[in-house]
Design a protein around this motif. Sequence first.
Motif, short mmCIF file in Angstrom:
data_model
loop_
_atom_site.label_atom_id
_atom_site.label_comp_id
_atom_site.label_asym_id
_atom_site.label_seq_id
_atom_site.Cartn_x
_atom_site.Cartn_y
_atom_site.Cartn_z
N LEU A 217 -7.83 -0.44 12.93
CA LEU A 217 -7.48 -1.53 12.16
C LEU A 217 -6.12 -1.10 11.34
CD1 LEU A 217 -8.94 -4.61 10.89
CD2 LEU A 217 -7.79 -3.62 9.30
N LEU A 218 -6.21 -0.14 10.61
CA LEU A 218 -5.30 0.27 9.77
C LEU A 218 -4.11 0.92 10.54
CD1 LEU A 218 -7.21 2.07 6.96
CD2 LEU A 218 -6.35 -0.38 6.86
N HIS A 220 -3.28 -0.49 13.46
CA HIS A 220 -2.84 -1.45 13.87
C HIS A 220 -1.87 -2.45 13.01
CE1 HIS A 220 -3.13 -5.06 16.89
NE2 HIS A 220 -2.82 -5.81 15.76
N THR A 221 -2.13 -1.90 11.74
CA THR A 221 -1.33 -2.73 10.64
C THR A 221 0.17 -2.00 10.79
OG1 THR A 221 -1.68 -1.11 8.80
CG2 THR A 221 -2.94 -3.12 9.12
N ASP A 224 1.39 -4.59 13.03
CA ASP A 224 1.11 -6.07 12.68
C ASP A 224 1.27 -6.05 11.14
OD1 ASP A 224 0.60 -8.93 12.47
OD2 ASP A 224 -1.37 -8.65 13.50
N PRO A 225 2.25 -6.11 10.38
CA PRO A 225 2.40 -5.60 9.02
C PRO A 225 1.39 -6.52 7.92
CG PRO A 225 4.23 -6.98 9.68
CD PRO A 225 3.40 -6.64 10.84
N VAL A 226 0.90 -6.10 7.02
CA VAL A 226 -0.03 -6.31 5.82
C VAL A 226 0.91 -7.08 4.92
CG1 VAL A 226 -1.27 -5.80 3.94
CG2 VAL A 226 -1.72 -4.74 6.11
N HIS A 227 0.70 -8.47 4.57
CA HIS A 227 1.60 -8.85 3.30
C HIS A 227 0.44 -9.13 2.28
CE1 HIS A 227 4.81 -9.86 6.23
NE2 HIS A 227 3.81 -10.09 7.20
N THR A 228 0.65 -8.32 1.22
CA THR A 228 -0.29 -8.72 0.23
C THR A 228 0.72 -8.55 -1.31
OG1 THR A 228 -2.51 -7.83 -0.65
CG2 THR A 228 -0.81 -6.10 -0.07
N THR A 229 -0.14 -8.43 -2.26
CA THR A 229 0.54 -8.54 -3.73
C THR A 229 1.48 -7.22 -3.90
OG1 THR A 229 -1.21 -7.69 -4.86
CG2 THR A 229 -1.39 -10.02 -4.28
N TYR A 232 -0.41 -3.87 -4.60
CA TYR A 232 -1.11 -3.21 -3.52
C TYR A 232 -0.27 -2.95 -2.29
CZ TYR A 232 -4.93 -3.85 -6.33
OH TYR A 232 -6.09 -4.09 -7.74
N ALA A 235 1.05 0.79 -1.57
CA ALA A 235 0.06 2.10 -0.82
C ALA A 235 -0.25 1.88 0.48
CB ALA A 235 -1.33 1.67 -1.80
N TRP A 236 -0.23 0.33 1.01
CA TRP A 236 -0.05 0.31 2.54
C TRP A 236 1.12 0.59 3.19
CZ3 TRP A 236 3.37 -2.83 5.18
CH2 TRP A 236 3.08 -2.86 6.60
#
Lengths: 441, 441
Positions: A217-218, A220-221, A224-229, A232, A235-236
Amino acid sequence: MPDPGLSPLQSSLPAAAARFGAHVLAEALAHGRGSAEPAGAAAALPSPPTLPFGRAPGAQEVPVGVPVPDGGPSPAMERILRGPGGLGTAGLSLARRPEPPAPGAPDAEARPEPAAGSRPIPGLYHHPVPEPDPARVEEVSRRIKRWAVDEVQAFPPEWEDQFDGFSVSRYMVACHPDAPTVDHLMVAARLMVAENVVDDAYCEDGATPADVGGRLLLAHTALDPVHTTGEYQPAWEESLSSDAARRSYRSAMDYFVQVATPAQADRFRHDMARLHMGYLAEAAWDETEYLPEVWEYLAMRQFNNFRPCPTITDTVGGYELPADLHAVPAMQRVIALAGNATTISNDLYSYMKELKSPGRHLNLPVVIAEKEGLSDKEAYLKAIEVHNDLMHEFEDAAAALAVACPDPRVARFLKGVAAWVDGNHYWHASNTYRYTLPDFW
Amino acid sequence: MPDPGLSPLQSSLPAAAARFGAHVLAEALAHGRGSAEPAGAAAALPSPPTLPFGRAPGAQEVPVGVPVPDGGPSPAMERILRGPGGLGTAGLSLARRPEPPAPGAPDAEARPEPAAGSRPIPGLYHHPVPEPDPARVEEVSRRIKRWAVDEVQAFPPEWEDQFDGFSVSRYMVACHPDAPTVDHLMVAARLMVAENVVDDAYCEDGATPADVGGRLLLAHTALDPVHTTGEYQPAWEESLSSDAARRSYRSAMDYFVQVATPAQADRFRHDMARLHMGYLAEAAWDETEYLPEVWEYLAMRQFNNFRPCPTITDTVGGYELPADLHAVPAMQRVIALAGNATTISNDLYSYMKELKSPGRHLNLPVVIAEKEGLSDKEAYLKAIEVHNDLMHEFEDAAAALAVACPDPRVARFLKGVAAWVDGNHYWHASNTYRYTLPDFW
C-alpha cells in the motif's frame, strides 16, 4: 508470485504485426526509429490502419522447428492441435476465420521474417513476430540501465547479470512496435522494471500478506499520491525515496504522467491496484497453504496479471484511447482476456523455474494437477488448452468490438494490445536465460 | 477495520446545501421527492447552480448546545477554536473567506433549519444540514430492508436490530440531497449496505490478511467480473451467490451499472480496489501488531476510506462528471481530501466504540497518542485538528478547482461531494445507537 525474480510482468515481439498488417506497423515504427524526441509531448495520433481483423496466415497452433517426440502427440496434445470443433464452430469466430491474403496484397508482401532464436511451447497458440529493431533495443538497453543504476538505484551491483538477463529493452521494443520514439519506449521500460523491482523486493517467495500488506500500500502511494495535512505530508514525500521499490515506482510514474493524459494515468493506477490486490491474494493463499479451485486460481490470476502493461499501449504509442471507450464492457472484456492469456502463458513458460524454487509454487498446471487429479504432463497440456481458449476468446472479442465500434483509436488500441500479447510471448519463448521447458513431448 | 459492525463506509444530511445554496439543492430535492421512476434511465442533468464557493454562515467550528466544561477549553482545544493563524492566512483561502449573505438573498431566506438530534464533537469543523426528508427516509428504509432480507439475504434475522440501528436510509437521504428519485437513492443505499456486509463478514476484528486476502479478491470479482474459459466461467458465476458478502456486492453492482455509465462503473471499481487494498494493509498491521507512523496511518486511511461513497454522487444525482474531468489531478486531490476528512471524522466518532472492542484498534487518536507521546485527550484533540485541516484543505481545493474549471458538471459534482461530507458528519453525530463521545471537554 508466479515467477520468482521477476513478477508476472514480463515478456518480447509483435506478431500482431502480421495479423493486423505488418506493413502498417512497420511504417509506424520506421517513422520514429532511433529518434529521441523529448517525451514531454505525446506524438500526434498517426492515421490508424483500417485493415480487417482476422487471423493471418502467420498465426501458428504448432510452431515450426519443434519436434514432436515419442511417435506423435498424446490425446491431450491432439485435442490442442485440433482446436475447437463441433457443429457450427467454423462460423462462430470473426477472428478465427482464415482468409487467404489477396494476391499481391501489401500485407503478404511486406510481412517481415519472424524473429529467430524463439523456442515456443509446442501447441501453444501464438503469433510469431518480426525481430525487434536492434538499434532501438540497444538504445533502450543503454538508457534503462542508466536509469536503473544511476537514477533510482533499483538493484544492488551483484544483480546486474539478472537485470541484463531480463532483456527488458528487447521486451519493450517487441511489445510496442508503434512507439513513435525511444522516449516513449522508455516510459514502458521504466514501469516494467519498477514493477519487477517491487515484486522482487516485496513479494518474493516466502513473503506473507502480513509482510506485504502495508508495504504494497505504501508503495502504491508512489503511483497514487497521498493528500494530507502540511504536518504529515513531508514524511510521506520522503518515504518515496526510502527504498528501491518506491524510488522505482515514483520515478517511473513521474515520467509516465509527463506523456499520459490524466485519464490514462487513472487507468494505470487502477490496473496497478488490481495487480497489488492479486499479489496479496496469492500471498494469502501461500501463507495458509490454501489450494484454490481452478476457477479461483484463474480469478486471482486476472488480478495478479500483466494487465498494466498492455493497457499503456496508447500512451506508449503517443495517442489516447478515450476513457469512455476504454470503459465499455466489451473493451474491458478484451483487455481482461488478453491479460489472462498472457498471464497463463507466463505460468507455462515459468513452470520449470517455479518447480525448482523452494516450496510449492501455485501456477495453472500445478492447480489443475492437484484439483483435477491429472498427471503433471496432462495438467500442463490442459493448461495449454486453457491458454489457447483464452487467446481465441480474446481475438474473437477484439474482432467483434472492432466491428461494433469502428473508431480508429479503438482499432489501433486493439492492435496495440494484440502486439503486446505477441511480443510478450516472443520474449518468453526467446528468453533462455530465464526459462526452460518441461520434457512433456 | 475502523468501526466494528459497519466498515469505514458510514455516516447523514447535506449542509453543503448551506454552503452551496440550500435553495437550489432543496429545489432539486423537491422535484423527485417520493417519486419512484424506474432506475433504468439516468435523469437529465438539472441546470446546475452557479453560486460562488465560500464558507456559509452556517459553518460551525464550535457547534451550539455543547457545553465546554471545566472552566474553559484546554490549550489544544484553544488551538482548534482559533483555527489556522499567522501572517497572511486570512487571504490564503477561497473557501474560507466568510462572505455575509446579501440582504434578501434567496440563499439566506430559503435555508432550512438544521436537523435536530445531532450531537457533534466539540470543535469539529462541520456544516449542519437540514433534516432529511422523512417521506424519502421512510420509503428507502422500507425498500432497503426488503432488498437486504429478501433479495440477497444480507444478514441473519438476529442482526435486524443492528441493521435498523445503522439507519442507512436516513444516511443516504442526507448524503444525496439531489437524487432525482428514490430509485437513485436505492442505488447508493444498496452499495452502502453491501460494503458494510463485506466489511462485517470478512474484515472484522481478528481477521488476518491471510484470511481476507483471497476472500476479498473473490468478492471484488462481484464488482469487476472474471473473464475466463467456458469450462471455468460457470463455477465463478455460481460463487457470486455463495455468501452474503458476494450476493450483496453482486446485486448492488447489478443495480448500479443499470444507471451508471461505463466510466462511472470503472471509477467505482477503482475506488473499491483502493478500499480493499486499504483493508488488507490495516489487517496486515493488525496481525503483526505494527504501529504505523502517523503519516503511514493517514496514508493507509486514504485507501481504507469512504471514497467510493461520495464519488458516486453524480450517478445517484442522475448525471455524469465526465471521466476526463474526474481524472484531472486537481479533482483527484479534492476527492482524496474529502474522503480523508470524512474518514478521520469516522475515527473520532467511533473512538469510544473501538476503545470498548477487544484488542488495540488503530485509529488516528490512538496512533497520535502512541507515536507522539501525548495523553489520550491531547491526542484526540490533535486528531480533531488534523480533521479540521483536511476539511479546510478540501474546501480550498474545491473552491480553486471550481474557479479553474467552470464546467457546470464540475460545480455540481463538487457540491455533491461536499453534501456527502456534511451528510456523513450529520449521520455520525446523530447516530446515538452506534456512537458515544469521550469525556474530553
